[in-house]
Design an enzyme around this catalytic site. Structure first.
Site, mmCIF file in Angstrom:
data_model
loop_
_atom_site.group_PDB
_atom_site.id
_atom_site.type_symbol
_atom_site.label_atom_id
_atom_site.label_comp_id
_atom_site.label_asym_id
_atom_site.label_seq_id
_atom_site.Cartn_x
_atom_site.Cartn_y
_atom_site.Cartn_z
ATOM 1 N N ALA A 40 0.810 -1.220 0.000
ATOM 2 C CA ALA A 40 0.000 0.000 0.000
ATOM 3 C C ALA A 40 0.840 1.265 0.000
ATOM 4 C CB ALA A 40 -0.947 -0.007 1.205
ATOM 5 N N ASP A 41 1.835 1.347 0.901
ATOM 6 C CA ASP A 41 2.593 2.592 0.973
ATOM 7 C C ASP A 41 3.490 2.773 -0.238
ATOM 8 O OD1 ASP A 41 4.173 0.497 1.778
ATOM 9 O OD2 ASP A 41 4.974 1.464 3.559
#
Length: 583
Positions: A343-344
């Site tokens: 996600a990041d």
């Protein structure tokens, strides 16, 4: 000796080889800001050009910047077992313990004075058992039968955090098989060196629950102690007797299917696998190392692109940005081969390509297809938890996309930004900082928290959290103008000052203050920080590689080699950009 020293063989590193084979821009003379002198825009510009010139020269042909998350001990242990423990390969395990090897002598003394190897944490005991210097009966069971439970149960390993699952899956198999490498004279010698009592007299039942206080981050709860006791006294003995041993055999076959599936899904990268073992090796400035993971290509490249764009010099260094633009992959942490979207990393990569889309295509190449941007948004939104936050609390990084196309899933994006900002604010400590789980530590987390809150619409004027965060950062600035945080902060969960400036922490703190609008209120701390960074630049244009800056869940420490260059470039670039805007 079980303590391991990294190889000191010197050779041209891959970075140096890239640099030698690449055309470099004009070399600018080095600059030092003397005591009493002021930092000027011209000074910053020269420093940035020197740094970008050097850093562009070490970019790999595929567009990323090579580096490694290094940790050597695990690789040497695994290699020793895999190759069969021959005497020639035993040399990989370490160096000779004699009077001339002061480091090994001190290390051994420390181990013995802290309870010996019987007080090692769980993962260490597993590795020592595989080598043959710790008895398997001294380990708490990691039973493979858990994988056969219904998936809806909260204790099913399929519900564990992905990295935890990937570690304990092979460990459960190895534990059940009680795999031990060849017992060589070296193994027998190690048994004599790492314990306070003879190996044959060790009480493994007591050793099982023993752990040095330095390695206990979160003491086990009464429920965990009860579970371990039950596994040791009842469950594990039961699964080793007929007819329950038939169920164990079935569980091991099931577990191996999972392992093979993950191997195929990750192209045999995983966390470490024999067919890809060379992908984990990195020849650094001080010798050969093994990486914790195959790399963090996309993560670091996304940050580097943002750093380059902050300088306003993309026209001069457009070629490097064009190559970085090509490196899209699937936005995993590394090179896209392991098929694990993160996600990041996806959020940072999304911001990077959006920044590049604002630069003329003749400099950096054609903008990424909009459909792929939609896919990235879909990926991020798929990670929303029940409480409305993202699993990595990085929802703030979707805001650049909102600016580009406010119609695409706008209501969902607005909701997750609101929930994400609230999550960040709730995680702030009383002193104004945040605890960081992926790097050292409060400086790192506070920088990203400020950046996220600002992206969500918070400002110094309307946000108590940002004001407290700025106060925290300013309170930790050293007299020299820099910041320096010790890795011990991660373990004791309180800020520990290392007493001297660190180039990465100085840059992160400076960026946090810049995003919070410090330049409009009082630029003096920023000028002092910029002066520190400028004077830390080396003759080559690089910035120094100092103590480790990476952290994995408070217990494993590693290094991000690119951080020492990308963050100073980013900080000085952002400072210069805001100085010019301020006039």
């Amino acid at each position: 000796m079980v303590l391991i020293l990294e190889s000191k063989t010197r050779a041209d590193t891959p970075l140096l080889q890239y640099a030698k084979n690449r055309h470099q821009h004009a070399i600018h003379p080095s600059i030092k800001v003397q005591e009493g002198s002021q930092v000027t825009e011209e000074t910053i510009l020269t420093v940035l050009r020197r740094a970008l010139n050097q850093y562009s020269s070490v970019q790999a042909p595929d567009g990323h910047w090579p580096g490694g998350l290094q940790i050597l001990e695990r690789w040497k242990t695994c290699t020793y077992i895999i190759v069969g423990g021959t005497e020639r390969q035993v040399l990989l395990l370490g160096e000779v313990l004699d009077e001339s090897n002061d480091a090994l002598s001190k290390g051994r003394s420390w181990i013995l004075s802290h309870g010996s190897a019987t007080a090692a944490p769980q993962w260490a005991k597993i590795y020592l058992s595989i080598i043959g210097v710790y008895d398997w009966s001294g380990n708490n069971p990691i039973i493979p039968e858990l994988w056969m439970l219904p998936h809806f149960l909260p204790i099913h390993p399929g519900r564990f955090w992905c990295f935890c699952r990937m570690v304990y899956m092979p460990m459960a198999y190895i534990f059940a098989k009680k795999i031990v490498g060849p017992i060589t004279p070296t193994v027998l010698a190690i048994r004599d060196e790492i314990y306070n009592t003879p190996y044959s007299q060790i009480n493994w039942s007591i050793a099982r629950s023993s752990c040095a206080k330095e390695d206990i981050i979160y003491p086990p709860s009464w429920l965990q102690r009860f579970a371990m006791s039950s596994l040791n006294k009842l469950i594990e003995p039961l699964f080793n007797q007929w007819p329950m041993n038939k169920l164990r055999e079935k569980a091991l076959n099931n577990l191996m299917e999972h392992i093979h599936y993950e191997d195929e899904n990750s192209n045999y990268i995983g966390l470490q696998h024999l067919p890809r073992i060379y992908d984990f090796l990195w020849l650094a400035e001080d010798g050969m190392k093994s990486k914790v993971y195959v790399g963090c290509h996309t993560w670091e490249t996304a940050l580097i692109v943002q750093a380059y764009c902050s300088t306003g010099l993309t026209e001069e260094f457009g070629a490097a940005m064009e190559k970085a633009h090509i490196t899209k992959g699937s936005w995993t942490l590394s090179n896209g081969e392991n098929n694990w979207p993160i996600a990041d990393t996806t959020a940072e990569a999304l911001k990077a390509v959006l920044l590049l889309s604002k630069i003329p295509s003749n400099l950096v190449g054609e903008a990424i297809n909009e459909e792929r941007l939609y896919d990235a948004i879909d990926c991020l939104l798929s990670y929303v938890n029940k409480d409305g936050t993202l699993s990595s609390a990085e929802s703030k990084r979707t805001t650049s996309w909102v600016e580009k196309c406010p119609r695409y899933r706008s209501s969902e994006i607005e909701k997750i930004i609101k929930n994400g900002a609230s999550f960040i604010e709730k995680g702030q400590r009383k002193d104004g900082s945040w605890y960081g789980s992926w790097a050292v530590c409060f400086t790192y987390a506070t920088f990203f928290a400020i950046k996220g809150l600002v992206a969500a619409g918070r400002t110094y004027q309307n946000s108590v959290s940002i004001r407290k965060a700025c106060d925290f950062l300013l309170s930790k600035q050293l007299n020299t103008g820099g910041w320096g945080e010790d890795y011990l902060s991660c373990q004791i969960e309180e800020y520990v000052d290392r007493g001297s400036p660190h180039v990465v922490h100085t840059s992160m703190a400076m960026l946090g203050l810049l995003y919070a609008g410090q330049i409009e209120r009082d630029p003096a701390p920023l000028y002092r920080a910029a002066k520190e960074l400028i004077n830390m630049q080396l003759e080559t244009g690089e910035f120094p590689q100092q103590e480790i800056v990476g952290n994995f869940n408070s217990s494993l420490f590693l290094n991000y080699p690119s951080y020492c260059n990308l963050f100073p470039i980013w900080a000085l670039g952002e400072f210069r950009r805001r100085l010019l805007a301020k006039g």
